[in-house]
Enzyme design. Structure first.
Site, mmCIF file in Angstrom:
data_model
loop_
_atom_site.group_PDB
_atom_site.id
_atom_site.type_symbol
_atom_site.label_atom_id
_atom_site.label_comp_id
_atom_site.label_asym_id
_atom_site.label_seq_id
_atom_site.Cartn_x
_atom_site.Cartn_y
_atom_site.Cartn_z
ATOM 1 N N GLU A 105 1.253 -1.221 -0.021
ATOM 2 C CA GLU A 105 -0.430 -0.223 -0.229
ATOM 3 C C GLU A 105 1.102 1.626 0.182
ATOM 4 O O GLU A 105 0.190 2.392 -0.281
ATOM 5 C CB GLU A 105 -0.708 0.378 1.442
ATOM 6 C CG GLU A 105 -2.399 -0.812 0.795
ATOM 7 C CD GLU A 105 -2.928 -1.201 2.012
ATOM 8 O OE1 GLU A 105 -3.092 -0.402 3.366
ATOM 9 O OE2 GLU A 105 -4.697 -1.349 1.872
ATOM 10 N N GLU A 136 7.511 -21.929 7.875
ATOM 11 C CA GLU A 136 7.737 -20.905 9.107
ATOM 12 C C GLU A 136 8.572 -22.007 10.294
ATOM 13 O O GLU A 136 9.551 -21.130 11.174
ATOM 14 C CB GLU A 136 6.733 -20.892 9.996
ATOM 15 C CG GLU A 136 5.636 -20.056 9.744
ATOM 16 C CD GLU A 136 3.789 -20.428 10.034
ATOM 17 O OE1 GLU A 136 4.513 -20.791 11.337
ATOM 18 O OE2 GLU A 136 2.954 -20.008 9.653
#
Length: 324
Positions: A105, A136
Site C-alpha cells: 500500500e 515457518e
C-alpha cells in the site's frame, strides 16, 4: 520502557538458550484459553459478535504501551529511507500477510517505489493465498530469503511474529542484524527469541484470543495498527505528508486524480479550475503543484526545491533542508 537489545555474538533467547529451543506453545499468552469466550460455540450470532468486539477493544490499549518503541522504529525507518535504504518486512502466516499488505500500500499512497518498502513471506507470494506454514519452522529458509535481498547498514528489517518464536523470522532478523542492518520486531508475547534477535522490540500484549491460538484476530489487528503507524509515521517524517494531507499520492486512476485536485483546493484555498490547471502544468505531480502554489514559483524551481529537500514538501516550500 524502551527495549533496546545489544548485538550478540550468537542468536540466543533471553535465558541464554538457543533461539530454536522454543517455549512450549501452550505457555504463550497468545495461545492461552480466554475466559471471556468460554462456551463460545453455544453462543448466538449477536453474542459471538459482542464477545469478539469486547476483546478487540483491548487492542489499542496494548499498542499504546508500545508507543515509545514504535516511535524509535518510525525514526529509524525514516533515516534508512532518507539514506537510500529500504524497509524490509519479513513474516509467516497471518503476520506475513499483514506485512505484505503494508508494503503493497505504500506505492499508491506515498509514491514510493516497490523496492523502497518490501516484504518477505515464508513460502513466497503463493503463501499469501494458500497456507505454506511448514516454511515457518525453517531457520535455513529464513536466512536464505533475507540473504537474497542483501541487507546492508542502510536498511531497516522488521520481523513480524505473534508468538515471537517463529524460527523462519527469528533467523532472518538475526542474519540481517549480523550484516549491519537495523532491525526491529513486532510480537504479542514478551521475552521471546525474536525480541532478543532484534535491536528494537515492539511488544503488544493483546492477551488470549477469543478462539485460542487464532492470532489472525487480536494479534493480527495489533500488527496492522503498528505497521500502519510505522510507514505512515516514517513517510510523514520524510515530508511526504503536508499538514494532514497525502500530498505524495500517485495519481494513476480517476479517484486518485480527484484526491490530488482536492488536496490542492484544501491546502491552497483555490477553486477547482485553478487546481486542475496547476496540476497539469506540474506534470500531474501534487508535490510539485503544491510547492508552485505555496512558494509562488515555476515548475523548474519547485522541482529544484523538492530535489534539494529530499522530497519533503514543507521544506521545499520553505526552501530549507531536512535535519534529523
Amino acid at each position: 520502557m524502551v527495549t533496546m537489545i545489544e548485538p550478540q555474538a550468537g542468536l540466543k533467547s533471553p535465558n541464554g538458550s538457543p533461539a530454536n529451543s522454543h517455549t512450549h506453545l501452550h505457555d504463550l499468552l497468545t495461545e492461552s484459553p480466554n475466559d471471556a469466550s468460554q462456551g463460545f460455540d453455544t453462543k448466538s450470532a449477536l453474542e459471538i459478535a459482542r464477545i469478539i468486539n469486547h476483546e478487540d477493544s483491548k487492542v489499542a490499549a496494548a499498542v499504546k504501551k508500545a508507543l515509545p518503541e514504535i516511535a524509535l522504529v518510525i525514526d529509524s525507518v525514516a533515516r534508512s529511507l532518507r539514506e537510500g535504504g529500504r524497509l524490509i518486512y519479513i513474516g509467516a502466516g497471518s503476520s506475513g500477510r499483514i506485512a505484505s499488505l503494508d508494503a503493497c500500500e505504500c506505492p499508491p499512497y506515498f509514491s514510493t517505489t516497490p523496492q523502497t518498502v518490501q516484504y518477505i513471506m515464508a513460502g513466497g507470494p503463493k503463501a499469501l493465498a494458500s497456507p505454506v506454514e511448514v516454511n515457518e519452522d525453517s531457520e535455513e529458509l529464513g536466512q536464505r530469503d533475507i540473504a537474497r535481498r542483501r541487507p546492508t547498514r542502510k536498511d531497516m528489517v522488521i520481523g513480524l511474529s505473534s508468538s515471537g518464536r517463529t524460527p523462519y523470522v527469528v533467523a532472518a532478523v538475526a542474519y540481517a542484524r549480523a550484516r549491519g542492518a537495523k532491525t526491529a520486531c513486532i510480537t504479542c508475547n514478551s521475552n521471546t527469541p525474536l525480541a532478543s534477535a532484534a535491536d528494537i522490540a515492539i511488544v503488544a500484549e493483546v492477551g488470549p484470543e477469543v478462539i485460542s491460538g487464532s492470532t489472525r484476530m487480536k494479534a493480527a489487528t495489533a500488527q496492522k495498527m503498528i505497521t500502519n503507524m510505522i510507514t505512515t509515521g516514517a513517510m510523514t517524517r520524510l515530508g511526504y505528508v503536508y499538514e494532514n494531507l497525502m500530498v505524495n499520492v500517485h495519481m494513476q486512476n480517476s479517484k486518485l486524480v480527484e484526491r490530488g485536485i482536492g488536496i490542492l483546493i484544501r491546502a491552497c484555498g483555490i477553486d477547482r479550475e485553478r487546481a486542475v490547471d496547476v496540476i497539469k502544468s506540474a506534470g500531474r505531480s501534487v508535490p510539485v503543484a503544491l510547492v508552485m502554489l505555496k512558494a509562488n514559483v515555476d515548475k523548474p524551481e519547485a522541482v529544484r526545491r523538492l530535489t534539494k529537500s529530499g522530497g519533503n514538501v514543507r521544506l521545499a516550500i520553505e526552501d530549507t533542508v531536512m535535519d534529523f
